[in-house]
Design a protein around this motif. Structure first.
Motif, PDB file in Angstrom:
ATOM      1  N   VAL A   1     -22.075 -52.762 -45.139  1.00  0.00           N
ATOM      2  CA  VAL A   1     -21.356 -54.258 -44.923  1.00  0.00           C
ATOM      3  C   VAL A   1     -21.572 -54.647 -43.403  1.00  0.00           C
ATOM      4  O   VAL A   1     -21.962 -54.153 -42.659  1.00  0.00           O
ATOM      5  N   THR A   2     -21.508 -55.808 -43.841  1.00  0.00           N
ATOM      6  CA  THR A   2     -21.418 -56.277 -42.763  1.00  0.00           C
ATOM      7  C   THR A   2     -21.249 -57.963 -42.859  1.00  0.00           C
ATOM      8  O   THR A   2     -20.548 -57.751 -43.599  1.00  0.00           O
ATOM      9  N   SER A   3     -20.978 -59.158 -41.673  1.00  0.00           N
ATOM     10  CA  SER A   3     -19.841 -59.898 -42.245  1.00  0.00           C
ATOM     11  C   SER A   3     -20.572 -61.338 -41.834  1.00  0.00           C
ATOM     12  O   SER A   3     -21.366 -61.207 -41.657  1.00  0.00           O
TER      13      SER A   3
ATOM     14  N   VAL B   1     -18.508 -46.219 -49.576  1.00  0.00           N
ATOM     15  CA  VAL B   1     -17.769 -47.158 -48.867  1.00  0.00           C
ATOM     16  C   VAL B   1     -16.147 -47.111 -49.275  1.00  0.00           C
ATOM     17  O   VAL B   1     -16.189 -47.250 -50.274  1.00  0.00           O
ATOM     18  N   LYS B   2     -15.817 -46.093 -48.098  1.00  0.00           N
ATOM     19  CA  LYS B   2     -14.257 -46.464 -48.700  1.00  0.00           C
ATOM     20  C   LYS B   2     -13.260 -46.552 -47.467  1.00  0.00           C
ATOM     21  O   LYS B   2     -13.367 -47.773 -46.941  1.00  0.00           O
ATOM     22  N   VAL B   3     -12.350 -47.624 -48.621  1.00  0.00           N
ATOM     23  CA  VAL B   3     -12.143 -49.668 -48.813  1.00  0.00           C
ATOM     24  C   VAL B   3     -10.060 -48.568 -49.343  1.00  0.00           C
ATOM     25  O   VAL B   3      -9.707 -47.992 -49.732  1.00  0.00           O
ATOM     26  N   GLU B   4      -9.530 -48.895 -47.998  1.00  0.00           N
ATOM     27  CA  GLU B   4      -8.199 -48.820 -47.341  1.00  0.00           C
ATOM     28  C   GLU B   4      -7.364 -49.647 -48.334  1.00  0.00           C
ATOM     29  O   GLU B   4      -7.861 -51.245 -47.223  1.00  0.00           O
ATOM     30  N   GLY B   5      -6.590 -50.078 -49.282  1.00  0.00           N
ATOM     31  CA  GLY B   5      -5.794 -51.217 -48.609  1.00  0.00           C
ATOM     32  C   GLY B   5      -6.800 -52.052 -49.493  1.00  0.00           C
ATOM     33  O   GLY B   5      -7.810 -52.074 -50.187  1.00  0.00           O
ATOM     34  N   LEU B   6      -7.040 -53.333 -48.908  1.00  0.00           N
ATOM     35  CA  LEU B   6      -8.077 -54.592 -48.702  1.00  0.00           C
ATOM     36  C   LEU B   6      -9.292 -53.719 -48.137  1.00  0.00           C
ATOM     37  O   LEU B   6      -9.952 -55.182 -46.657  1.00  0.00           O
ATOM     38  N   GLN B   7      -9.558 -52.526 -46.767  1.00  0.00           N
ATOM     39  CA  GLN B   7     -10.182 -52.963 -45.339  1.00  0.00           C
ATOM     40  C   GLN B   7     -11.490 -52.358 -45.594  1.00  0.00           C
ATOM     41  O   GLN B   7     -10.897 -50.214 -45.756  1.00  0.00           O
TER      42      GLN B   7
END
Length: 110
Positions: free
Chosen positions: A23-25, A88-94
């Protein structure tokens, strides 16, 4: 081609290079393009990219790894599901392990 269209296409070119499972920003893309203060404009480009199948917009998150673009994926969990399909692990929205998964175009493409 308008200035926005030209900028958007440059954003898409960078986005297409984000590796699978990374991922990038918005800000990192803006910085790479020489427009460091234009992270919001990168977000607008991502919002306009959903009809482009070759632009992995789901790999672009905010500077903290939060899926702020989630609502542009039809209000569903599609962004999260696309990331999780790439391990890619996502917890909640992060994004978990954001720093480890972060792809910096300034370092990778320069």
């Amino acid at each position: 081609m308008s200035d926005n269209q030209g900028f958007f296409e440059r954003v898409y070119e960078v986005c297409r290079k984000i590796p699978y499972g990374r991922v990038t920003s918005y800000g990192a893309i803006a910085k790479y393009l020489g427009a460091a203060r234009s992270a919001r404009m990168v977000g607008w480009a991502m919002n306009a990219s959903h009809n482009l199948e070759d632009v992995p917009a789901h790999r672009v998150v905010n500077r903290n790894g939060v899926l702020t673009g989630k609502h542009h994926f039809g209000g569903s969990d599609a962004m999260k599901q696309l990331l999780e399909a790439e391990n890619v692990k996502v917890e909640g929205l992060q994004v978990e392990n954001f720093k480890d998964l972060f792809w910096d175009p300034v370092q990778e493409l320069s």
